[in-house]
Scaffold this motif. Sequence first.
Motif, PDB file in Angstrom:
ATOM      1  N   LYS A   1       0.862  -1.180   0.000  1.00 58.32           N
ATOM      2  CA  LYS A   1       0.000   0.000   0.000  1.00 58.32           C
ATOM      3  C   LYS A   1       0.902   1.235   0.000  1.00 58.32           C
ATOM      4  CE  LYS A   1      -4.313  -1.473   2.195  1.00 58.32           C
ATOM      5  NZ  LYS A   1      -5.241  -1.210   3.326  1.00 58.32           N
ATOM      6  N   TYR A   2       0.803   2.016  -1.047  1.00 55.86           N
ATOM      7  CA  TYR A   2       1.621   3.220  -1.160  1.00 55.86           C
ATOM      8  C   TYR A   2       0.914   4.443  -0.592  1.00 55.86           C
ATOM      9  CZ  TYR A   2       4.717   0.748  -4.426  1.00 55.86           C
ATOM     10  OH  TYR A   2       5.608  -0.123  -4.995  1.00 55.86           O
ATOM     11  N   ILE A   3      -0.283   4.692  -1.082  1.00 61.01           N
ATOM     12  CA  ILE A   3      -0.984   5.930  -0.750  1.00 61.01           C
ATOM     13  C   ILE A   3      -1.735   5.774   0.570  1.00 61.01           C
ATOM     14  CG2 ILE A   3      -2.976   5.259  -2.169  1.00 61.01           C
ATOM     15  CD1 ILE A   3      -3.342   8.217  -2.839  1.00 61.01           C
ATOM     16  N   SER A   4      -1.539   6.723   1.478  1.00 59.35           N
ATOM     17  CA  SER A   4      -2.153   6.637   2.802  1.00 59.35           C
ATOM     18  C   SER A   4      -3.202   7.714   3.040  1.00 59.35           C
ATOM     19  CB  SER A   4      -1.083   6.748   3.892  1.00 59.35           C
ATOM     20  OG  SER A   4      -0.486   8.036   3.862  1.00 59.35           O
ATOM     21  N   ASN A   5      -3.081   8.837   2.330  1.00 61.73           N
ATOM     22  CA  ASN A   5      -4.010   9.934   2.616  1.00 61.73           C
ATOM     23  C   ASN A   5      -4.144  10.860   1.410  1.00 61.73           C
ATOM     24  OD1 ASN A   5      -5.771  11.482   4.129  1.00 61.73           O
ATOM     25  ND2 ASN A   5      -4.166  12.681   5.102  1.00 61.73           N
ATOM     26  N   ILE A   6      -5.320  11.453   1.290  1.00 58.44           N
ATOM     27  CA  ILE A   6      -5.600  12.460   0.271  1.00 58.44           C
ATOM     28  C   ILE A   6      -6.271  13.638   0.966  1.00 58.44           C
ATOM     29  CG2 ILE A   6      -6.894  13.020  -1.827  1.00 58.44           C
ATOM     30  CD1 ILE A   6      -6.805  10.042  -2.533  1.00 58.44           C
ATOM     31  N   VAL A   7      -5.757  14.825   0.741  1.00 57.23           N
ATOM     32  CA  VAL A   7      -6.363  16.032   1.323  1.00 57.23           C
ATOM     33  C   VAL A   7      -6.775  16.969   0.196  1.00 57.23           C
ATOM     34  CG1 VAL A   7      -5.844  18.165   2.561  1.00 57.23           C
ATOM     35  CG2 VAL A   7      -5.285  15.975   3.587  1.00 57.23           C
ATOM     36  N   GLU A   8      -7.988  17.476   0.300  1.00 61.56           N
ATOM     37  CA  GLU A   8      -8.516  18.459  -0.655  1.00 61.56           C
ATOM     38  C   GLU A   8      -8.610  19.817   0.028  1.00 61.56           C
ATOM     39  OE1 GLU A   8     -12.860  19.914  -2.285  1.00 61.56           O
ATOM     40  OE2 GLU A   8     -12.637  17.925  -1.394  1.00 61.56           O
ATOM     41  N   GLN A   9      -8.144  20.854  -0.644  1.00 57.40           N
ATOM     42  CA  GLN A   9      -8.304  22.224  -0.181  1.00 57.40           C
ATOM     43  C   GLN A   9      -8.926  23.045  -1.297  1.00 57.40           C
ATOM     44  OE1 GLN A   9      -4.369  23.454   1.053  1.00 57.40           O
ATOM     45  NE2 GLN A   9      -4.489  22.351   2.995  1.00 57.40           N
ATOM     46  N   ASP A  10      -9.921  23.862  -0.962  1.00 56.89           N
ATOM     47  CA  ASP A  10     -10.651  24.645  -1.958  1.00 56.89           C
ATOM     48  C   ASP A  10     -10.257  26.119  -1.882  1.00 56.89           C
ATOM     49  OD1 ASP A  10     -11.911  22.276  -2.453  1.00 56.89           O
ATOM     50  OD2 ASP A  10     -13.765  22.799  -1.398  1.00 56.89           O
ATOM     51  N   TYR A  11     -10.162  26.750  -3.054  1.00 58.18           N
ATOM     52  CA  TYR A  11      -9.807  28.164  -3.145  1.00 58.18           C
ATOM     53  C   TYR A  11     -10.853  28.880  -4.000  1.00 58.18           C
ATOM     54  CZ  TYR A  11      -5.572  26.572  -0.999  1.00 58.18           C
ATOM     55  OH  TYR A  11      -4.679  26.024  -0.105  1.00 58.18           O
ATOM     56  N   LEU A  12     -11.453  29.912  -3.423  1.00 61.64           N
ATOM     57  CA  LEU A  12     -12.579  30.594  -4.038  1.00 61.64           C
ATOM     58  C   LEU A  12     -12.245  32.056  -4.323  1.00 61.64           C
ATOM     59  CD1 LEU A  12     -13.644  28.483  -1.642  1.00 61.64           C
ATOM     60  CD2 LEU A  12     -15.855  29.125  -2.581  1.00 61.64           C
TER      61      LEU A  12
ATOM     62  N   SER B   1      -0.496  11.811  -0.082  1.00 59.19           N
ATOM     63  CA  SER B   1       0.516  11.404   0.887  1.00 59.19           C
ATOM     64  C   SER B   1       0.859   9.928   0.694  1.00 59.19           C
ATOM     65  CB  SER B   1       0.010  11.650   2.310  1.00 59.19           C
ATOM     66  OG  SER B   1       0.989  11.281   3.249  1.00 59.19           O
ATOM     67  N   LEU B   2       2.157   9.641   0.602  1.00 55.08           N
ATOM     68  CA  LEU B   2       2.629   8.285   0.346  1.00 55.08           C
ATOM     69  C   LEU B   2       3.541   7.816   1.470  1.00 55.08           C
ATOM     70  CD1 LEU B   2       3.542   8.856  -3.405  1.00 55.08           C
ATOM     71  CD2 LEU B   2       1.438   7.870  -2.507  1.00 55.08           C
ATOM     72  N   ARG B   3       3.489   6.522   1.752  1.00 47.80           N
ATOM     73  CA  ARG B   3       4.272   5.946   2.841  1.00 47.80           C
ATOM     74  C   ARG B   3       5.724   5.720   2.423  1.00 47.80           C
ATOM     75  NH1 ARG B   3      -0.619   3.039   2.811  1.00 47.80           N
ATOM     76  NH2 ARG B   3      -1.814   3.225   4.742  1.00 47.80           N
ATOM     77  N   SER B   4       6.661   6.136   3.283  1.00 52.30           N
ATOM     78  CA  SER B   4       8.061   5.796   3.051  1.00 52.30           C
ATOM     79  C   SER B   4       8.340   4.364   3.479  1.00 52.30           C
ATOM     80  CB  SER B   4       8.980   6.762   3.801  1.00 52.30           C
ATOM     81  OG  SER B   4       8.685   6.755   5.189  1.00 52.30           O
ATOM     82  N   GLU B   5       7.490   3.851   4.372  1.00 49.30           N
ATOM     83  CA  GLU B   5       7.589   2.461   4.805  1.00 49.30           C
ATOM     84  C   GLU B   5       6.194   1.850   4.874  1.00 49.30           C
ATOM     85  OE1 GLU B   5      11.557   2.620   7.702  1.00 49.30           O
ATOM     86  OE2 GLU B   5       9.583   2.143   8.536  1.00 49.30           O
ATOM     87  N   TYR B   6       6.072   0.620   4.394  1.00 54.46           N
ATOM     88  CA  TYR B   6       4.798  -0.095   4.473  1.00 54.46           C
ATOM     89  C   TYR B   6       4.975  -1.264   5.430  1.00 54.46           C
ATOM     90  CZ  TYR B   6       0.984  -3.256   3.165  1.00 54.46           C
ATOM     91  OH  TYR B   6      -0.100  -4.090   3.201  1.00 54.46           O
ATOM     92  N   HIS B   7       4.163  -1.292   6.495  1.00 52.90           N
ATOM     93  CA  HIS B   7       4.229  -2.351   7.497  1.00 52.90           C
ATOM     94  C   HIS B   7       3.103  -3.355   7.273  1.00 52.90           C
ATOM     95  CE1 HIS B   7       7.218  -0.017   9.740  1.00 52.90           C
ATOM     96  NE2 HIS B   7       6.455   1.038   9.527  1.00 52.90           N
ATOM     97  N   PHE B   8       3.419  -4.622   7.358  1.00 54.85           N
ATOM     98  CA  PHE B   8       2.414  -5.673   7.184  1.00 54.85           C
ATOM     99  C   PHE B   8       2.796  -6.889   8.026  1.00 54.85           C
ATOM    100  CE2 PHE B   8       5.672  -6.280   3.999  1.00 54.85           C
ATOM    101  CZ  PHE B   8       5.883  -7.651   3.952  1.00 54.85           C
ATOM    102  N   SER B   9       1.860  -7.778   8.231  1.00 48.94           N
ATOM    103  CA  SER B   9       2.104  -8.973   9.042  1.00 48.94           C
ATOM    104  C   SER B   9       1.652 -10.215   8.286  1.00 48.94           C
ATOM    105  CB  SER B   9       1.378  -8.878  10.380  1.00 48.94           C
ATOM    106  OG  SER B   9      -0.020  -8.766  10.191  1.00 48.94           O
ATOM    107  N   VAL B  10       2.408 -11.262   8.423  1.00 46.09           N
ATOM    108  CA  VAL B  10       2.094 -12.562   7.834  1.00 46.09           C
ATOM    109  C   VAL B  10       2.371 -13.632   8.877  1.00 46.09           C
ATOM    110  CG1 VAL B  10       2.607 -14.222   6.003  1.00 46.09           C
ATOM    111  CG2 VAL B  10       2.679 -11.768   5.520  1.00 46.09           C
TER     112      VAL B  10
END
Length: 389
Positions: free
Chosen positions: A157-168, A185-194
């Motif tokens: 999983k690369y992408i962790s967050n999306i933020v929208e800002q509006d300008y009027l 926003s993208l993760r520099s590290e991806y943690h997972f468990s197996v």
Amino acid sequence: MRKIHALLLCSLLILSACTPVFDNKQKVVKETKDESSNQSAILPSYSAADDNYKMILSKDTPTTSAARGLTTNQMGNRLDISEFESGLRRHSQEYFSPDKYYFQPGQYLDYDTLIEWLSRHEPDDPKTEDKDESNEGLNPELNMKNPTEQDYRKHPKYISNIVEQDYLVKKDNVVKINGITIGISLRSEYHFSVDGKEYTEKHSRSELISKGKKYAGEILKRLRKQKELEDVPIVFAIYQEETASSKVPGNFLSKSYVKGSDMTVKDWEPIKENYVLFPSDEAEENHFDDSQLFSEFRNEVSDYFPNFVGMIANGFYVDDELHQVKINIPIQFNSNSEVVGFTQYVYSLVNEMFEDHYDVEVNIYSMDQQESLIVKKAGESDAYVHIYE
């Protein structure tokens, strides 16, 4: 004579309580998705600082994002949470000037939509030809009942967050959307468990830039499907998160401006920003002179107050030039006079030791509260001081 401005600030507050309140706002009509339900709104006449946006206020619409709470839930480092959103506003100023544009937290992408976009891509149902692209996850597909370690590493999983800002902008007595900024926003590290074991997959800067550009193109297509956003300019910015335990936030990697009605994201502009922790090996290796200055400042502080708990600083660099340094000094005080005396001493060190081409902020606090604040703005020879009561 050293200047302590806390008393001056208190005097101003007292005077302001006796001063008439002037009308510092303007009532306007705010366009909505449905023009038949346009709403009244208030435009403040002043912003908190010259480089800040004025925020549109309305009792009919929220002053919070439609995806409120998402950033806190998706990002593990509180420093990333702050830098991601404030940094987006900073970069938006290049395209949407605070002199012309008003700010509004994102209203076009709600919480449920973004949660779905941040999930893994779902495989198409072979039994049907219907395909709703707007509700597909952006992260790589992992359609396996028992994925192995290698499966996760190949499809992180690369992408962790999306933020929208509006300008009027305001025309006559109506404000309408005229710009949007999307932060990815993208993760520099991806943690997972197996099988009960924890693993980490690290992502390179070049890998994140490549993935971020791909996500931006897909997000643009989805935004353009909304009628009210068909012709709105959109800025995309790619952000690299730091690890959850990091004492400095991540940084922006690249940005692009998409003209109204354009359907492709191109002409990406690299961003060379970096936060550096003092003291650290990185600071010693890449910013030796600044590292030495911080060490000297630290030594001067310890000479005055040998039993202070510690001191760290975050330096913000743009194109390898220091733009801002924030210093935190935690100390256990026994009296208010100790606070005043120590603050005066640190104030004199800030004026004497730090150059005036970057901002300096010093926060002095005890175990349970902040005791004083010292701020020296770039271009100014004298610092501002506030001692909390």
